[in-house]
Every structure is written in structure tokens, then in C-alpha cells.
Design a protein around this motif. Structure first.
Motif, PDB file in Angstrom:
ATOM      1  N   LYS A 175      50.379  57.301 -17.494  1.00 12.19           N
ATOM      2  CA  LYS A 175      51.513  58.065 -16.965  1.00 12.19           C
ATOM      3  C   LYS A 175      51.306  58.276 -15.472  1.00 12.19           C
ATOM      4  CE  LYS A 175      52.312  60.909 -21.142  1.00 12.19           C
ATOM      5  NZ  LYS A 175      53.685  60.505 -21.441  1.00 12.19           N
ATOM      6  N   VAL A 176      52.395  58.458 -14.750  1.00  5.65           N
ATOM      7  CA  VAL A 176      52.319  58.851 -13.341  1.00  5.65           C
ATOM      8  C   VAL A 176      53.316  59.975 -13.097  1.00  5.65           C
ATOM      9  CG1 VAL A 176      51.495  56.656 -12.413  1.00  5.65           C
ATOM     10  CG2 VAL A 176      53.948  57.022 -12.711  1.00  5.65           C
ATOM     11  N   GLN A 177      53.009  60.791 -12.105  1.00  9.50           N
ATOM     12  CA  GLN A 177      53.914  61.858 -11.711  1.00  9.50           C
ATOM     13  C   GLN A 177      54.882  61.325 -10.661  1.00  9.50           C
ATOM     14  OE1 GLN A 177      54.076  65.173 -12.845  1.00  9.50           O
ATOM     15  NE2 GLN A 177      55.954  65.229 -11.625  1.00  9.50           N
ATOM     16  N   VAL A 178      56.179  61.439 -10.934  1.00  6.90           N
ATOM     17  CA  VAL A 178      57.221  61.082  -9.974  1.00  6.90           C
ATOM     18  C   VAL A 178      58.145  62.284  -9.812  1.00  6.90           C
ATOM     19  CG1 VAL A 178      57.117  58.604 -10.449  1.00  6.90           C
ATOM     20  CG2 VAL A 178      58.627  60.059 -11.826  1.00  6.90           C
ATOM     21  N   ALA A 179      59.118  62.155  -8.944  1.00  4.26           N
ATOM     22  CA  ALA A 179      60.002  63.296  -8.652  1.00  4.26           C
ATOM     23  C   ALA A 179      60.702  63.811  -9.902  1.00  4.26           C
ATOM     24  CB  ALA A 179      61.030  62.889  -7.600  1.00  4.26           C
ATOM     25  N   ASP A 180      61.000  62.910 -10.835  1.00  7.73           N
ATOM     26  CA  ASP A 180      61.717  63.308 -12.046  1.00  7.73           C
ATOM     27  C   ASP A 180      60.810  63.820 -13.145  1.00  7.73           C
ATOM     28  OD1 ASP A 180      64.126  62.613 -10.886  1.00  7.73           O
ATOM     29  OD2 ASP A 180      64.121  60.582 -11.709  1.00  7.73           O
ATOM     30  N   GLY A 181      59.500  63.826 -12.923  1.00 13.14           N
ATOM     31  CA  GLY A 181      58.571  64.317 -13.938  1.00 13.14           C
ATOM     32  C   GLY A 181      57.481  63.312 -14.236  1.00 13.14           C
ATOM     33  N   HIS A 182      56.784  63.517 -15.352  1.00 11.88           N
ATOM     34  CA  HIS A 182      55.762  62.578 -15.782  1.00 11.88           C
ATOM     35  C   HIS A 182      56.435  61.370 -16.405  1.00 11.88           C
ATOM     36  CE1 HIS A 182      52.898  65.956 -15.332  1.00 11.88           C
ATOM     37  NE2 HIS A 182      52.023  64.984 -15.167  1.00 11.88           N
ATOM     38  N   CYS A 183      56.036  60.200 -15.936  1.00  7.69           N
ATOM     39  CA  CYS A 183      56.685  58.966 -16.375  1.00  7.69           C
ATOM     40  C   CYS A 183      55.665  58.028 -17.005  1.00  7.69           C
ATOM     41  CB  CYS A 183      57.355  58.287 -15.172  1.00  7.69           C
ATOM     42  SG  CYS A 183      58.207  56.756 -15.574  1.00  7.69           S
ATOM     43  N   ASN A 184      55.973  57.560 -18.210  1.00 10.97           N
ATOM     44  CA  ASN A 184      55.141  56.520 -18.814  1.00 10.97           C
ATOM     45  C   ASN A 184      55.234  55.259 -17.959  1.00 10.97           C
ATOM     46  OD1 ASN A 184      54.346  57.989 -21.153  1.00 10.97           O
ATOM     47  ND2 ASN A 184      56.357  57.627 -22.044  1.00 10.97           N
ATOM     48  N   ILE A 185      54.174  54.447 -17.989  1.00 15.29           N
ATOM     49  CA  ILE A 185      54.223  53.197 -17.247  1.00 15.29           C
ATOM     50  C   ILE A 185      54.242  52.022 -18.214  1.00 15.29           C
ATOM     51  CG2 ILE A 185      52.986  54.241 -15.322  1.00 15.29           C
ATOM     52  CD1 ILE A 185      50.587  52.507 -16.060  1.00 15.29           C
ATOM     53  N   PHE A 190      52.756  44.016 -13.729  1.00 15.61           N
ATOM     54  CA  PHE A 190      53.730  44.042 -12.647  1.00 15.61           C
ATOM     55  C   PHE A 190      53.069  44.240 -11.279  1.00 15.61           C
ATOM     56  CE2 PHE A 190      57.220  45.493 -15.726  1.00 15.61           C
ATOM     57  CZ  PHE A 190      57.814  44.242 -15.740  1.00 15.61           C
ATOM     58  N   ALA A 191      51.925  44.909 -11.274  1.00 13.28           N
ATOM     59  CA  ALA A 191      51.221  45.192 -10.020  1.00 13.28           C
ATOM     60  C   ALA A 191      49.740  45.348 -10.322  1.00 13.28           C
ATOM     61  CB  ALA A 191      51.768  46.462  -9.369  1.00 13.28           C
ATOM     62  N   ASN A 192      48.926  45.161  -9.304  1.00  5.52           N
ATOM     63  CA  ASN A 192      47.488  45.338  -9.471  1.00  5.52           C
ATOM     64  C   ASN A 192      46.957  46.321  -8.425  1.00  5.52           C
ATOM     65  OD1 ASN A 192      47.401  43.748  -7.112  1.00  5.52           O
ATOM     66  ND2 ASN A 192      47.174  41.870  -8.304  1.00  5.52           N
ATOM     67  N   THR A 193      45.660  46.605  -8.515  1.00  4.24           N
ATOM     68  CA  THR A 193      45.092  47.609  -7.615  1.00  4.24           C
ATOM     69  C   THR A 193      45.206  47.196  -6.151  1.00  4.24           C
ATOM     70  OG1 THR A 193      42.944  46.632  -8.231  1.00  4.24           O
ATOM     71  CG2 THR A 193      43.503  48.754  -9.203  1.00  4.24           C
ATOM     72  N   ALA A 194      45.229  45.900  -5.877  1.00  2.00           N
ATOM     73  CA  ALA A 194      45.386  45.454  -4.485  1.00  2.00           C
ATOM     74  C   ALA A 194      46.685  45.960  -3.880  1.00  2.00           C
ATOM     75  CB  ALA A 194      45.333  43.929  -4.407  1.00  2.00           C
ATOM     76  N   ASP A 195      47.741  46.041  -4.686  1.00  2.30           N
ATOM     77  CA  ASP A 195      49.018  46.549  -4.184  1.00  2.30           C
ATOM     78  C   ASP A 195      48.895  48.009  -3.765  1.00  2.30           C
ATOM     79  OD1 ASP A 195      50.697  44.200  -4.561  1.00  2.30           O
ATOM     80  OD2 ASP A 195      50.458  44.546  -6.700  1.00  2.30           O
ATOM     81  N   ALA A 196      48.205  48.796  -4.591  1.00  2.00           N
ATOM     82  CA  ALA A 196      48.031  50.210  -4.264  1.00  2.00           C
ATOM     83  C   ALA A 196      47.213  50.385  -2.988  1.00  2.00           C
ATOM     84  CB  ALA A 196      47.358  50.931  -5.431  1.00  2.00           C
ATOM     85  N   TYR A 197      46.109  49.654  -2.876  1.00  2.00           N
ATOM     86  CA  TYR A 197      45.221  49.867  -1.735  1.00  2.00           C
ATOM     87  C   TYR A 197      45.749  49.227  -0.458  1.00  2.00           C
ATOM     88  CZ  TYR A 197      42.258  51.710  -5.343  1.00  2.00           C
ATOM     89  OH  TYR A 197      41.790  52.466  -6.391  1.00  2.00           O
ATOM     90  N   GLN A 249      47.952  57.955  -6.934  1.00  4.26           N
ATOM     91  CA  GLN A 249      47.467  58.313  -8.267  1.00  4.26           C
ATOM     92  C   GLN A 249      46.554  57.225  -8.840  1.00  4.26           C
ATOM     93  OE1 GLN A 249      50.684  60.319 -10.812  1.00  4.26           O
ATOM     94  NE2 GLN A 249      51.792  59.856  -8.903  1.00  4.26           N
ATOM     95  N   VAL A 250      46.831  55.975  -8.501  1.00  3.45           N
ATOM     96  CA  VAL A 250      45.940  54.884  -8.882  1.00  3.45           C
ATOM     97  C   VAL A 250      44.554  55.111  -8.266  1.00  3.45           C
ATOM     98  CG1 VAL A 250      45.465  52.421  -8.599  1.00  3.45           C
ATOM     99  CG2 VAL A 250      47.778  53.182  -9.172  1.00  3.45           C
ATOM    100  N   LYS A 251      44.534  55.397  -6.978  1.00  4.20           N
ATOM    101  CA  LYS A 251      43.275  55.619  -6.271  1.00  4.20           C
ATOM    102  C   LYS A 251      42.522  56.814  -6.840  1.00  4.20           C
ATOM    103  CE  LYS A 251      41.462  56.245  -1.562  1.00  4.20           C
ATOM    104  NZ  LYS A 251      41.833  56.293  -0.122  1.00  4.20           N
ATOM    105  N   GLU A 252      43.229  57.896  -7.082  1.00  6.81           N
ATOM    106  CA  GLU A 252      42.598  59.097  -7.620  1.00  6.81           C
ATOM    107  C   GLU A 252      41.976  58.830  -8.986  1.00  6.81           C
ATOM    108  OE1 GLU A 252      41.084  62.715  -8.435  1.00  6.81           O
ATOM    109  OE2 GLU A 252      41.780  61.969  -6.498  1.00  6.81           O
ATOM    110  N   ARG A 253      42.693  58.093  -9.828  1.00 11.66           N
ATOM    111  CA  ARG A 253      42.167  57.803 -11.170  1.00 11.66           C
ATOM    112  C   ARG A 253      40.943  56.906 -11.093  1.00 11.66           C
ATOM    113  NH1 ARG A 253      39.750  58.810 -14.802  1.00 11.66           N
ATOM    114  NH2 ARG A 253      39.988  57.995 -16.907  1.00 11.66           N
ATOM    115  N   GLN A 254      40.972  55.927 -10.197  1.00 12.99           N
ATOM    116  CA  GLN A 254      39.831  55.021 -10.122  1.00 12.99           C
ATOM    117  C   GLN A 254      38.600  55.742  -9.581  1.00 12.99           C
ATOM    118  OE1 GLN A 254      40.751  51.211  -8.465  1.00 12.99           O
ATOM    119  NE2 GLN A 254      38.843  50.306  -9.168  1.00 12.99           N
TER     120      GLN A 254
END
Length: 329
Positions: A175-185, A190-197, A249-254
Motif C-alpha cells: 500500500k502507499v499513502q496518496v492524497a485520497d488515502g491508503h491505496c493498494n498497489i 510497472f516500475a522498479n526501484t531505479a525509477d524511485a531513486y 515511501q519506496v525509499k523509506e520502506r527499503q
């Protein structure tokens, strides 16, 4: 004498000379129609080494029936490419000889790293976050005390199968937190950690060496488009702030996961000092800070580029030391 170390992984092949003047990283995915034999021939022609020291992890690639087939393919590719003496380092950090089992060469790149770290720094937890995985290796009395296979290290929290580039975000988050609330992923790639970093500025486009999930480019817009798809959205449905927050949130979780696994290894082995290496050193340093552990940076001690290819550099240094001090292998 030119001595080079080669670290052959499933996705990347890394090269380093013992003097640290040669540093190369080649994206060579073994699970595809691999160009490893041809690429090694090109490397041999270009570098013309006098001796080669090899470590590997690519034997696990699913193009091979089992690890032994992978080891044999990698060894054959190396031996046919180089006309100089080639030596291989096993999971104990020793050079392979014919009395040993070939299977001991599987997933041994971390063993080369820890042998060098153990001799030059001493007791610590060696943490190397690369493109695909994270090694968390205890070193005591100058030697590693880790499991000897990836399977055993996963059981012992000495291997965390997430890295700086190639990890599917669905492995880290549900899950991730977005403006509309907690959202399942979504569980799609669709994306990997390289995209986040890349979006967060922790890596550059040049360091984004793997393929993108959608085959598109590595611009900021491309990256944001992929991250939006993780929550089944496109750039018309989700704000830039939400996309940046997903990356954060990806970074924080890792980092949190690194803290958890390091804590297990630290408590078991009575260690509270970390040596950090790899493309993801920025995560390791933050984890060490949160845990209150001393952190010695390979990038600061040996250089930023060496840190990214440290197992290859360690393999070269070990062979160099063996030549200068024979019988102490």
C-alpha cells in the motif's frame, strides 16, 4: 602486471583492476540471448590482463537448469575469452582448486568483498546494496561467519533480495499513502526501484543501467509515468506530489527493511559497526544513522566508483596479495 577482477552477475558484469585505475560496469542480462562470451572477448582484447580473478552470482539465472550448469557456462565463457591465467574465488573467499566442488563458486562475490574488508578493517557487518540485492555479512576475527549459499543467507537475514535498480516495487510495498488515502498497489512490473531513486535524485540517468519496465526512456516524465502506473493511474489522474511521495515511501520502506535485517545479524553476532558499499550506500548510511551504528564507507575509503564494483575490486586485490605473499591464501 595488470590484474583484473571480474564479478559476473545475472544482470551486470563488473570489472576492476587491482590498482583501481580500471572500473567498468556492463549490463549483460544472462537470462536473455546473452552476449557474455562475446563481451568477455571484447574486454580481454581491450584490457589485455596478465591475470584474472573471477567471482560470480549469475549462475542462478533461470536460463540454466541448475546452478552447476550456470557455473560451467560462466567458467567456459571466461576461460575461452582470456588467454592468461584465470582463477575463481569460492564462498569461503578462497581460490578454487580441482579438489573442491564447483558448486562452492556459486554466489561468492560477497565472500571476496568480506575477505578484503576483514583483513583491512576487521570485525563489522559488511553491507553491500547493489542493483538487485543487498548483502548483510557478519565478519568476526577477520573472516565472514555467514551462510555459504544464497538460500542459507536468506534464512539467516544475511541476504535481502532488493536493490537500488531492478527491484519490483510490489516486493517492497503493498500500500502507499496518496492524497485520497491508503491505496493498494498493483503487482505488475510497472516500475522498479531505479525509477524511485532517479526521481528522488539519489541516482543519475547514467547509473540507471538496467532496462526500464515499459521499455521507454529515463527522463523525469518517463519515470513519473511508470510510478503512476504502480497505483493503476496515469499522469492525468495523480498529482506530481503524490508521485514523489510514492517514491519517498519506496525509499523509506527499503531503509526500514535494511534496519530490520541488519538488526537481526547484529544481535546474533554481537556487532555494531557497519562497512557500506554499493550503488545503494546512501541507504546503508541512513540505516546506520538510525541504528546508532558506526559506518565506514567504502566510497570514502577506496573511492565512489570502486564502491559500485567492490566485489570485482576485492577479487583483483586478493589475487594481487596472493602473488606478492604466496602461501598465505
Amino acid at each position: 602486471m595488470r590484474i583484473i577482477g571480474i564479478d559476473i552477475g545475472g544482470a551486470n558484469t563488473k570489472i576492476a583492476s587491482a590498482d583501481g585505475k580500471i572500473i567498468e560496469l556492463h549490463y549483460i542480462p544472462l537470462w536473455k540471448d546473452t552476449t557474455l562470451p562475446e563481451s568477455l572477448e571484447d574486454i580481454a582484447t581491450e584490457l589485455k590482463p596478465d591475470m584474472v580473478s573471477v567471482v560470480m552470482t549469475g549462475e542462478l539465472a533461470d536460463c540454466f537448469e541448475d546452478k552447476l550448469e550456470g557455473i560451467q557456462f560462466i567458467m567456459r565463457s571466461v576461460d575461452e575469452a582470456f588467454d592468461c591465467k584465470t582463477m575463481y574465488i569460492d564462498s569461503n573467499g578462497h581460490f578454487y582448486d580441482e579438489d573442491s566442488s564447483l558448486r562452492e563458486l556459486a554466489a561468492a562475490n560477497w565472500a571476496a568483498s568480506t575477505r578484503l574488508i576483514g583483513s583491512e578493517i576487521g570485525d563489522c557487518i559488511f553491507v553491500d546494496v547493489g542493483s538487485t540485492t543487498s548483502d548483510i555479512i557478519p565478519i568476526k576475527d577477520g573472516k565472514h561467519v555467514a551462510g555459504l549459499t544464497d538460500f542459507s543467507r536468506l534464512v539467516r537475514s544475511e541476504l535481502f533480495y532488493a536493490g537500488t535498480l531492478r527491484t519490483n516495487l510490489a516486493y517492497l510495498l503493498d500500500k502507499v499513502q496518496v492524497a485520497d488515502g491508503h491505496c493498494n498497489i498493483s503487482s505488475e512490473l510497472f516500475a522498479n526501484t531505479a525509477d524511485a531513486y532517479l526521481l528522488l535524485g539519489d541516482i543519475t540517468e547514467e547509473l540507471y543501467t538496467c532496462e526500464t519496465a515499459d521499455g521507454a526512456g529515463k527522463s523525469k516524465t518517463d519515470t513519473m509515468r511508470r510510478l503512476a502506473r504502480v497505483v493503476c493511474a496515469d499522469l492525468t489522474e495523480i498529482s506530481p506530489d503524490d508521485i514523489y511521495n510514492i517514491a519517498a515511501q519506496v525509499k523509506e520502506r527499503q531503509i526500514s527493511h535494511l534496519c530490520e535485517t541488519i538488526s537481526v545479524v547484529a544481535e546474533k553476532n554481537g556487532l555494531n559497526r557497519i562497512v557500506s558499499a554499493g550503488l545503494g550506500e546512501f541507504m546503508i548510511k541512513e540505516a546506520a544513522k538510525r541504528m546508532g551504528f558506526e559506518c565506514i564507507s567504502v566510497a570514502e575509503k577506496w573511492g565512489n566508483e570502486i564502491s559500485k564494483v567492490f566485489p570485482a575490486y576485492a577479487a583483483a586485490r586478493i589475487l594481487e596479495n596472493e602473488i606478492s605473499q604466496p602461501g598465505k591464501e
